[in-house]
Design a protein around this motif. Structure first.
Motif, PDB file in Angstrom:
ATOM      1  N   ASP A   1       0.351  -4.083  -1.192  1.00  0.00           N
ATOM      2  CA  ASP A   1      -0.860  -3.934  -1.880  1.00  0.00           C
ATOM      3  C   ASP A   1      -0.788  -3.525  -3.237  1.00  0.00           C
ATOM      4  O   ASP A   1       0.040  -2.825  -3.837  1.00  0.00           O
ATOM      5  N   HIS A   2      -1.908  -4.109  -3.935  1.00  0.00           N
ATOM      6  CA  HIS A   2      -2.146  -3.413  -5.572  1.00  0.00           C
ATOM      7  C   HIS A   2      -3.161  -2.181  -5.159  1.00  0.00           C
ATOM      8  O   HIS A   2      -4.029  -2.379  -4.721  1.00  0.00           O
ATOM      9  N   LEU A   3      -2.521  -1.222  -5.577  1.00  0.00           N
ATOM     10  CA  LEU A   3      -3.095   0.362  -5.287  1.00  0.00           C
ATOM     11  C   LEU A   3      -4.819   0.102  -5.895  1.00  0.00           C
ATOM     12  O   LEU A   3      -5.639   0.390  -5.465  1.00  0.00           O
TER      13      LEU A   3
ATOM     14  N   ALA B   1       4.316  -1.335  -0.506  1.00  0.00           N
ATOM     15  CA  ALA B   1       4.413  -1.810   0.910  1.00  0.00           C
ATOM     16  C   ALA B   1       3.833  -0.740   1.767  1.00  0.00           C
ATOM     17  O   ALA B   1       4.039   0.289   1.966  1.00  0.00           O
ATOM     18  N   VAL B   2       2.850  -1.542   2.611  1.00  0.00           N
ATOM     19  CA  VAL B   2       2.129  -0.477   3.323  1.00  0.00           C
ATOM     20  C   VAL B   2       1.727  -1.520   4.712  1.00  0.00           C
ATOM     21  O   VAL B   2       1.993  -2.589   4.798  1.00  0.00           O
ATOM     22  N   ASP B   3       0.981  -0.947   5.633  1.00  0.00           N
ATOM     23  CA  ASP B   3       0.677  -1.428   7.162  1.00  0.00           C
ATOM     24  C   ASP B   3      -0.503  -2.568   6.780  1.00  0.00           C
ATOM     25  O   ASP B   3      -1.453  -2.244   5.876  1.00  0.00           O
ATOM     26  N   SER B   4      -0.135  -3.951   7.102  1.00  0.00           N
ATOM     27  CA  SER B   4      -1.013  -4.652   6.754  1.00  0.00           C
ATOM     28  C   SER B   4      -2.567  -4.700   7.437  1.00  0.00           C
ATOM     29  O   SER B   4      -3.484  -4.726   6.528  1.00  0.00           O
ATOM     30  N   SER B   5      -2.718  -4.079   8.394  1.00  0.00           N
ATOM     31  CA  SER B   5      -3.857  -3.727   8.868  1.00  0.00           C
ATOM     32  C   SER B   5      -4.734  -2.833   7.977  1.00  0.00           C
ATOM     33  O   SER B   5      -5.865  -3.078   7.926  1.00  0.00           O
ATOM     34  N   ALA B   6      -4.077  -1.627   7.733  1.00  0.00           N
ATOM     35  CA  ALA B   6      -4.682  -0.720   6.883  1.00  0.00           C
ATOM     36  C   ALA B   6      -5.076  -1.348   5.408  1.00  0.00           C
ATOM     37  O   ALA B   6      -6.205  -1.314   4.911  1.00  0.00           O
ATOM     38  N   ASN B   7      -4.223  -2.273   4.872  1.00  0.00           N
ATOM     39  CA  ASN B   7      -4.442  -2.908   3.656  1.00  0.00           C
ATOM     40  C   ASN B   7      -5.674  -3.830   3.924  1.00  0.00           C
ATOM     41  O   ASN B   7      -6.741  -3.956   2.917  1.00  0.00           O
TER      42      ASN B   7
END
Length: 247
Positions: free
Chosen positions: A138-140, A171-177
């Motif tokens: 993710d781009h914050l 790096a983050v959970d794709s659904s949340a992103n």
């Protein structure tokens, strides 16, 4: 008069030991431990993310006209010349137990699997498998958000730098992103409340570093979260603010 002063003294002690409590989108954090700053909001201590919010330029959101991912260069360019794309650099940084594709730059470049043991956005364990991954980078500060708050006025090198700066990547959970999309602090915060102070501090750091502006609502939302954790430090580091030509 002396008897009336006691509650005030007790209140001052209570405020001095108040810990970090998380403010939500549209919610109120506890800003009573910080003094008033520019615009009437809490100021924070020098070096804190809360103090840095006061120095961000506040303007309205510009039109999204002309935005495209290509305006920020090739996706996951190798801006640091280490032989690996930025995506793999962040996967190596944020995953544990990572495995690499054999034969690619000595076998320690292209990540094929690993584990995000404590996803910042959900607090859950997420497995990464290349090609069918549940992990996004993710781009914050979303690139389209940046475009509407100053980046459309930049040269290509600065846009490429923002898109590949480790300070702005996670790096983050794709659904949340996907739920976050291109939201800013005023419209989206991680469901994992324990990470919200760090998340907002990272956004403030990126906006300060690249001189991106914020909307009034975004600034107020940043204050609400960070006033609950006024000692949260402003992150530093990352890459340079101008990428080499041709990236």
């Amino acid at each position: 008069m002396l008897r009336k002063a006691a509650p005030v003294a007790l209140l001052a002690v209570a405020l001095a030991v108040t810990g970090c409590t998380e403010g939500g989108v549209g919610g109120m954090g506890d800003g009573s431990s910080a003094s008033s700053g520019r615009g009437g909001g809490p100021a924070g201590e020098p070096g804190s993310a809360l103090a840095a919010v006061q120095k961000l330029t506040v303007k309205g959101r510009a039109p999204k006209t002309g935005y495209g991912r290509e305006e920020f260069g090739r996706a996951w360019a190798d801006v640091d010349d280490n032989g690996c794309g930025t995506r793999d650099d962040i996967l190596k940084r944020d995953l544990t137990g990572e495995r690499f594709k054999a034969g690619v730059r000595g076998g320690d470049c292209e990540v094929v699997s690993g584990t995000l043991t404590d996803d910042p956005y959900t607090g859950r364990r997420v497995e990464y498998m290349r090609g069918r991954s549940k992990v996004d980078i993710d781009h914050l500060v979303a690139l389209s958000d940046a475009w509407q708050k100053g980046a459309q006025q930049w040269g290509r090198g600065k846009r490429v730098a923002l898109a590949n700066d480790p300070l702005n990547l996670l790096a983050v959970d794709s659904s949340a992103n996907r739920r976050k999309s291109d939201g800013d602090t005023a419209t989206w915060l991680p469901g994992n409340k324990a990470y919200r102070c760090t998340y907002v501090a990272r956004q403030v750091a990126v906006k300060k570093k690249y001189e991106l502006w914020v909307t009034g609502g975004e600034r107020d939302a940043m204050r609400r979260v960070l006033s609950g954790c006024p000692d949260e430090r402003l992150p530093a580091g990352g890459g340079p603010t101008d990428a080499p030509a041709g990236r």
